[in-house]
Design a protein around this motif. Structure first.
Motif, mmCIF file in Angstrom:
data_model
loop_
_atom_site.group_PDB
_atom_site.id
_atom_site.type_symbol
_atom_site.label_atom_id
_atom_site.label_comp_id
_atom_site.label_asym_id
_atom_site.label_seq_id
_atom_site.Cartn_x
_atom_site.Cartn_y
_atom_site.Cartn_z
ATOM 1 N N GLY A 82 0.821 -1.209 0.000
ATOM 2 C CA GLY A 82 0.000 0.000 0.000
ATOM 3 C C GLY A 82 0.853 1.256 0.000
ATOM 4 N N ILE A 83 1.952 1.242 0.769
ATOM 5 C CA ILE A 83 2.852 2.399 0.802
ATOM 6 C C ILE A 83 3.423 2.676 -0.583
ATOM 7 C CG2 ILE A 83 5.090 3.193 1.658
ATOM 8 C CD1 ILE A 83 4.432 1.808 4.314
ATOM 9 N N VAL A 84 3.863 1.619 -1.268
ATOM 10 C CA VAL A 84 4.439 1.778 -2.615
ATOM 11 C C VAL A 84 3.401 2.321 -3.584
ATOM 12 C CG1 VAL A 84 5.437 0.543 -4.577
ATOM 13 C CG2 VAL A 84 6.196 0.014 -2.257
ATOM 14 N N LEU A 85 2.194 1.736 -3.563
ATOM 15 C CA LEU A 85 1.147 2.174 -4.492
ATOM 16 C C LEU A 85 0.725 3.620 -4.235
ATOM 17 C CD1 LEU A 85 -1.127 -1.013 -4.591
ATOM 18 C CD2 LEU A 85 0.097 -0.016 -6.535
ATOM 19 N N LEU A 86 0.509 3.963 -2.959
ATOM 20 C CA LEU A 86 0.075 5.324 -2.643
ATOM 21 C C LEU A 86 1.170 6.337 -2.978
ATOM 22 C CD1 LEU A 86 -2.086 7.183 -1.457
ATOM 23 C CD2 LEU A 86 -1.045 6.835 0.788
ATOM 24 N N SER A 87 2.421 5.999 -2.692
ATOM 25 C CA SER A 87 3.525 6.909 -2.996
ATOM 26 C C SER A 87 3.629 7.142 -4.500
ATOM 27 C CB SER A 87 4.843 6.340 -2.449
ATOM 28 O OG SER A 87 4.792 6.205 -1.052
ATOM 29 N N GLN A 88 3.492 6.082 -5.283
ATOM 30 C CA GLN A 88 3.550 6.229 -6.735
ATOM 31 C C GLN A 88 2.378 7.069 -7.244
ATOM 32 O OE1 GLN A 88 3.619 2.070 -7.895
ATOM 33 N NE2 GLN A 88 5.843 2.099 -8.200
ATOM 34 N N ALA A 89 1.198 6.828 -6.693
ATOM 35 C CA ALA A 89 0.016 7.578 -7.131
ATOM 36 C C ALA A 89 0.163 9.058 -6.817
ATOM 37 C CB ALA A 89 -1.240 7.016 -6.461
ATOM 38 N N MET A 90 0.621 9.383 -5.603
ATOM 39 C CA MET A 90 0.803 10.783 -5.224
ATOM 40 C C MET A 90 1.891 11.442 -6.071
ATOM 41 S SD MET A 90 -1.299 11.799 -2.846
ATOM 42 C CE MET A 90 -0.478 13.207 -2.099
ATOM 43 N N PHE A 91 2.966 10.703 -6.349
ATOM 44 C CA PHE A 91 4.028 11.257 -7.189
ATOM 45 C C PHE A 91 3.495 11.603 -8.576
ATOM 46 C CE2 PHE A 91 7.288 10.951 -10.415
ATOM 47 C CZ PHE A 91 8.324 11.708 -9.886
ATOM 48 N N CYS A 92 2.778 10.678 -9.195
ATOM 49 C CA CYS A 92 2.250 10.920 -10.548
ATOM 50 C C CYS A 92 1.297 12.115 -10.555
ATOM 51 C CB CYS A 92 1.542 9.672 -11.075
ATOM 52 S SG CYS A 92 2.653 8.303 -11.485
ATOM 53 N N LEU A 93 0.451 12.218 -9.535
ATOM 54 C CA LEU A 93 -0.514 13.315 -9.473
ATOM 55 C C LEU A 93 0.206 14.659 -9.313
ATOM 56 C CD1 LEU A 93 -3.352 14.500 -9.233
ATOM 57 C CD2 LEU A 93 -3.306 13.929 -6.791
ATOM 58 N N GLY A 131 1.903 21.467 -21.242
ATOM 59 C CA GLY A 131 0.585 21.658 -21.848
ATOM 60 C C GLY A 131 -0.375 20.626 -21.281
ATOM 61 N N TRP A 132 -1.601 21.082 -20.961
ATOM 62 C CA TRP A 132 -2.542 20.176 -20.278
ATOM 63 C C TRP A 132 -3.100 19.103 -21.195
ATOM 64 C CZ3 TRP A 132 -2.245 20.074 -15.301
ATOM 65 C CH2 TRP A 132 -1.766 21.209 -14.638
ATOM 66 N N GLY A 133 -2.975 19.292 -22.505
ATOM 67 C CA GLY A 133 -3.398 18.247 -23.430
ATOM 68 C C GLY A 133 -2.262 17.368 -23.899
ATOM 69 N N ASP A 134 -1.039 17.634 -23.415
ATOM 70 C CA ASP A 134 0.132 16.865 -23.826
ATOM 71 C C ASP A 134 0.034 15.425 -23.322
ATOM 72 O OD1 ASP A 134 3.159 17.313 -24.842
ATOM 73 O OD2 ASP A 134 3.157 15.945 -23.119
ATOM 74 N N TYR A 135 0.574 14.495 -24.127
ATOM 75 C CA TYR A 135 0.457 13.083 -23.773
ATOM 76 C C TYR A 135 1.171 12.774 -22.456
ATOM 77 C CZ TYR A 135 5.300 12.308 -25.280
ATOM 78 O OH TYR A 135 6.669 12.339 -25.388
ATOM 79 N N ARG A 136 2.231 13.537 -22.129
ATOM 80 C CA ARG A 136 2.938 13.284 -20.868
ATOM 81 C C ARG A 136 2.083 13.683 -19.669
ATOM 82 N NH1 ARG A 136 8.182 16.655 -22.571
ATOM 83 N NH2 ARG A 136 6.458 17.854 -23.481
ATOM 84 N N THR A 137 1.439 14.846 -19.756
ATOM 85 C CA THR A 137 0.558 15.280 -18.668
ATOM 86 C C THR A 137 -0.585 14.298 -18.479
ATOM 87 O OG1 THR A 137 1.073 17.586 -19.220
ATOM 88 C CG2 THR A 137 -0.815 17.190 -17.778
ATOM 89 N N LEU A 138 -1.242 13.955 -19.584
ATOM 90 C CA LEU A 138 -2.374 13.020 -19.509
ATOM 91 C C LEU A 138 -1.913 11.644 -19.047
ATOM 92 C CD1 LEU A 138 -4.248 14.017 -22.799
ATOM 93 C CD2 LEU A 138 -4.803 14.679 -20.454
ATOM 94 N N GLY A 139 -0.694 11.262 -19.452
ATOM 95 C CA GLY A 139 -0.175 9.961 -19.036
ATOM 96 C C GLY A 139 0.036 9.882 -17.536
#
Length: 536
Positions: free
Chosen positions: A223-234, A245-253
């Motif tokens: 759970g720690i690994v998953l939550l940390s990864q999720a918070m990092f991506c967000l 850019g908010w429509g860029d594939y990296r942002t959306l990814g």
């Protein structure tokens, strides 16, 4: 015992962890505990804004690139946001006194190391460490207050705690400006060393370790690994969205990855004996509403404050110190109103103060949307003061709603959730309102430029000009005649103020939504589980 049973039992039997015999001497004294943790919290809160003033000096002294300087802030923010809930769980498991003291020592040591660094790479590394140790410190402070104060005094304590955070956050630019201007950029970090030593000594003498009877005894590593990864991506998507850019594939990814990881994390929590965040916590509507309210409050506050500093410095031409002084009505009102808000919430419950606070915040935001290039100090002070008056009960009340509605053995997780909600809200507000500003500048700059009969710009020049105008800086070259430079400054400031007005309108609407969410809050169901007694 399952997590569902644990949470439900704690909710039904809040007095199982009832107050022990009154504390003797200094150790465990509630108000001294508050004083002790406030000094540590002040260190972290100051660092959230004080470093922005030092960044230009760091860039010049260490020959850093713009990307390097951005990482000085982003590395700290990412480490703090990603680690908060996990750090809260560590406090629940090993005791909040221990995690608080480790956080204080680590934060002060990392600060001193930054001041001694001779390369920007080392500065970034130690800033990340600052964020990690700050994450240990903040939830532990709330956990200690929850365990030490009885229910009837908890709101007052959280009010003073919120006052320290608000005053430190708003006062950071003032102190940072004085230190950078009259000492050095290193002093911004060195100042944390003596403060950390004082916090450590007080903590060793005063803080008392409290353990809930059914505190967690294991860790949900997955759970720690998953939550940390999720918070990092967000947080990473919010940080980089305006650049990519908010429509860029990296942002959306990254945003898509964050959503997927949050979903997987939530599903994983159902199958763990002692989950990182028991999902049954969120069956409490007041707790969930408090978390949402904290996100929305931070969205409006942090996002709005971001533009105020540019407005004061780049449009009004004020120095960092003078800009900080212009924000004193905001800081002063938060200092005065936070303890009063705690007393009101204790007497009347959180709902009315929270709704009233967000209404005041909304009115302040709508009022700030009317600021113009020539707006005077008195008018600005009225809106800044009203904003501080509105924020104070929300900072106090939403914190109490989150921490007070969580079981005692999860007070650290609840404290981490409160701080994480603030970090997400602040990042979201800066990103969204930044996008609003960029959109307004893109749509109006070319027309305003043409209307002022200025020399036409190529598409590349227009893009460069837009980037400067988005922070209120006139795109004036070195050989531009004074008359033309004056026209360019007028166009830049008009366009910036127009975009800022729209951004504040959006922040005002968010504050109105937050006022509606505040109607779902109520006094913490588990507040009586606090262990404080005596010396009150």
């Amino acid at each position: 015992m399952t997590s569902q049973t644990t949470v439900d039992k704690a909710s039904r039997e809040p007095r199982e962890t009832a107050a022990p015999a009154p504390a003797k001497g200094l150790r465990g004294h509630p108000w001294l505990t508050l004083f002790s943790v406030a000094i540590g919290v002040m260190m972290v809160a100051l660092d959230g804004t004080i470093v922005a003033i030092a960044n230009p000096a760091i860039q010049h002294d260490l020959n850093a690139s713009l990307a390097d300087v951005q990482w000085i802030t982003n590395g700290y923010m990412l480490a703090l946001a990603v680690s908060l809930i996990t750090a809260g769980k560590l406090g629940d498991r090993f005791g909040h006194r221990q995690t608080f003291l480790i956080g204080v020592v680590g934060f002060a040591a990392a600060s001193g190391a930054i001041g001694l660094s001779d390369s920007v790479a080392l500065v970034i590394v130690f800033r990340v460490l600052q964020g990690l140790f700050g994450a240990l410190l903040m939830p532990a402070a709330l956990g200690l207050l929850r365990a030490t104060f009885p229910a009837e005094k908890l709101n007052m304590a959280i009010g003073i705690w919120g006052m320290v955070i608000g005053a430190s956050t708003a006062g950071g630019p003032i102190l940072g400006g004085v230190l950078v201007e009259h000492v050095s950029w290193q002093s911004v970090f060195f100042i944390n060393v003596p403060v950390g030593v004082i916090a450590l000594l007080l903590g060793l003498v005063i803080l008392k370790d409290h353990r809930a009877e059914n505190a967690p005894r294991s860790f949900d590593i997955g759970g720690i690994v998953l939550l940390s990864q999720a918070m990092f991506c967000l947080i990473w998507a919010l940080i980089k969205g305006s650049e990519w850019g908010w429509g860029d594939y990296r942002t959306l990814g990254f945003l898509g990855a964050a959503v997927a990881l949050f979903v997987v994390f939530a599903l994983s929590q159902k199958n763990v004996r002692e989950p990182l965040i028991p999902l049954a916590m969120f069956r409490s509507i007041p707790l969930s509403a408090g978390a949402v309210l904290m996100v929305l409050m931070a969205f409006a506050f942090m996002g709005g404050l971001f533009f105020v500093t540019f407005y004061l410095q780049n449009v009004h031409g004020l120095s960092p110190v003078d800009s900080g002084l212009h924000l004193l009505p905001l800081t002063g009102m938060m200092i005065v109103a936070s303890p009063l808000a705690g007393a009101m919430i204790t007497k009347f419950g959180p709902r009315v103060p929270l709704v009233g606070g967000m209404v005041c915040t909304a009115v302040a935001m709508f009022g700030m949307s009317q600021l113009e290039i020539g707006t005077g100090t008195l008018t600005m002070s009225i809106w800044f003061g009203l904003l501080g008056l509105g924020l104070a009960p929300v900072m106090v009340g939403a914190t109490e709603v989150i921490v007070g509605n969580a079981p005692m053995e999860l007070s650290g997780v609840a404290g981490g959730l409160q701080q994480a909600a603030m970090q997400v809200g602040g990042s979201l507000g800066t990103a969204v309102l930044g996008a609003v500003m960029a959109s307004q500048v893109d749509s109006k700059l070319a027309d305003n430029w043409k209307a002022a009969q200025l020399p036409p710009l190529s598409p590349q020049q227009l893009d460069q000009a837009s980037s400067a105008v988005e922070v209120g800086i006139p795109p004036v070259g070195g050989n531009v005649p004074p008359e033309i430079a004056g026209k360019i400054a007028g166009v830049a400031h008009d366009t910036f103020v127009s975009g800022m007005s729209t951004a504040f309108m959006v922040a005002g609407v968010v504050a109105v939504v937050a006022a509606l969410v505040a109607t779902l809050t109520k006094r913490g169901a588990n507040a009586e589980a606090g262990m404080g007694a005596g010396h009150i």
